[in-house]
Design a protein around this motif. Sequence first.
Motif, PDB file in Angstrom:
ATOM      1  N   ALA A 181       0.830  -1.210   0.000  1.00 53.11           N
ATOM      2  CA  ALA A 181       0.000   0.000   0.000  1.00 53.11           C
ATOM      3  C   ALA A 181       0.859   1.252   0.000  1.00 53.11           C
ATOM      4  N   LEU A 182       1.928   1.262   0.789  1.00 52.73           N
ATOM      5  CA  LEU A 182       2.810   2.426   0.841  1.00 52.73           C
ATOM      6  C   LEU A 182       3.531   2.628  -0.478  1.00 52.73           C
ATOM      7  N   ALA A 183       3.957   1.529  -1.098  1.00 51.21           N
ATOM      8  CA  ALA A 183       4.635   1.645  -2.389  1.00 51.21           C
ATOM      9  C   ALA A 183       3.709   2.252  -3.429  1.00 51.21           C
ATOM     10  N   ASN A 184       2.442   1.829  -3.430  1.00 54.84           N
ATOM     11  CA  ASN A 184       1.474   2.398  -4.360  1.00 54.84           C
ATOM     12  C   ASN A 184       1.240   3.883  -4.074  1.00 54.84           C
ATOM     13  N   ALA A 185       1.135   4.218  -2.777  1.00 52.38           N
ATOM     14  CA  ALA A 185       0.904   5.619  -2.411  1.00 52.38           C
ATOM     15  C   ALA A 185       2.098   6.483  -2.794  1.00 52.38           C
ATOM     16  N   ILE A 186       3.286   5.967  -2.550  1.00 57.90           N
ATOM     17  CA  ILE A 186       4.496   6.726  -2.900  1.00 57.90           C
ATOM     18  C   ILE A 186       4.580   6.924  -4.408  1.00 57.90           C
TER      19      ILE A 186
ATOM     20  N   GLY B  87       9.244  15.661   4.532  1.00 55.55           N
ATOM     21  CA  GLY B  87       8.545  15.499   3.268  1.00 55.55           C
ATOM     22  C   GLY B  87       7.637  14.295   3.286  1.00 55.55           C
ATOM     23  N   ILE B  88       6.444  14.434   2.704  1.00 56.58           N
ATOM     24  CA  ILE B  88       5.452  13.360   2.757  1.00 56.58           C
ATOM     25  C   ILE B  88       5.960  12.073   2.150  1.00 56.58           C
ATOM     26  N   VAL B  89       6.669  12.200   1.027  1.00 62.20           N
ATOM     27  CA  VAL B  89       7.219  10.999   0.383  1.00 62.20           C
ATOM     28  C   VAL B  89       8.290  10.381   1.259  1.00 62.20           C
ATOM     29  N   SER B  90       9.106  11.239   1.862  1.00 60.20           N
ATOM     30  CA  SER B  90      10.157  10.727   2.763  1.00 60.20           C
ATOM     31  C   SER B  90       9.546  10.022   3.960  1.00 60.20           C
ATOM     32  N   VAL B  91       8.460  10.587   4.498  1.00 66.29           N
ATOM     33  CA  VAL B  91       7.792   9.958   5.646  1.00 66.29           C
ATOM     34  C   VAL B  91       7.232   8.591   5.254  1.00 66.29           C
ATOM     35  N   LEU B  92       6.572   8.535   4.101  1.00 68.52           N
ATOM     36  CA  LEU B  92       5.998   7.259   3.659  1.00 68.52           C
ATOM     37  C   LEU B  92       7.084   6.214   3.394  1.00 68.52           C
TER      38      LEU B  92
END
Length: 225
Positions: A24-29, A79-84
Amino acid sequence: TEIREIGKEENKLAIKDAEDAQTALANAIAVLETFYKESGGMKKESWEFVQEPVKLPENPSTWDSGYTSVADPAAQPDGIVSVLKAVASDFAEMESQTMAQEESDQVAFEEDMKECKIEQARRTSESKEKAAEEKRTVEKQRSMEASRKSVAGELEATEQYFKDLHPACIDGSSSYEDRKAARSEEIEALKNAQGLLQDAFKEKPEEPPTFLQRRRPAVGVLRTD
């Protein structure tokens, strides 16, 4: 075994949750990176079209430009991407640790089962030995009981014999010395009688006839007319 099955099921669920979370995180990223790269909020790779993000003034007066993020989504650490990505890394680490824990638990379980089987075999052998020893003890007890009954019977017979002899040997009027002297006299009398009997049955030698035995006296016959 039941505890191991419970632990195995819990580890299986934890690994699945970690995998699902990473997916799920990979898809969101991927979605966010695509969005920010298209909007200019993130730097594209060399093979991608490069577009500089629009920089807003401190007090923007118009909003006629396309939307770009205020903060760099890939900046560390907010950063949101960094957090994810950090969260995804945590889930990956959790998955790795859970798999390692499951492997370690399985090895420990198999080792415990091996030791339990060895201990079970030892106790089974010990139980058989104790059962055999108990059987020998019971047989020995029975033999000793039979021997005790035999000895008790002999003791009872001996005691009865002693009671039968008691009146004659202890309660009698004569003493031991008197009975010994009488016995000696009896033996001596028996020896004398034996000697007389032996002499009576011996063959006597034949004696030669004497003169007086050869001469017979004249016998007269008286006749009466």
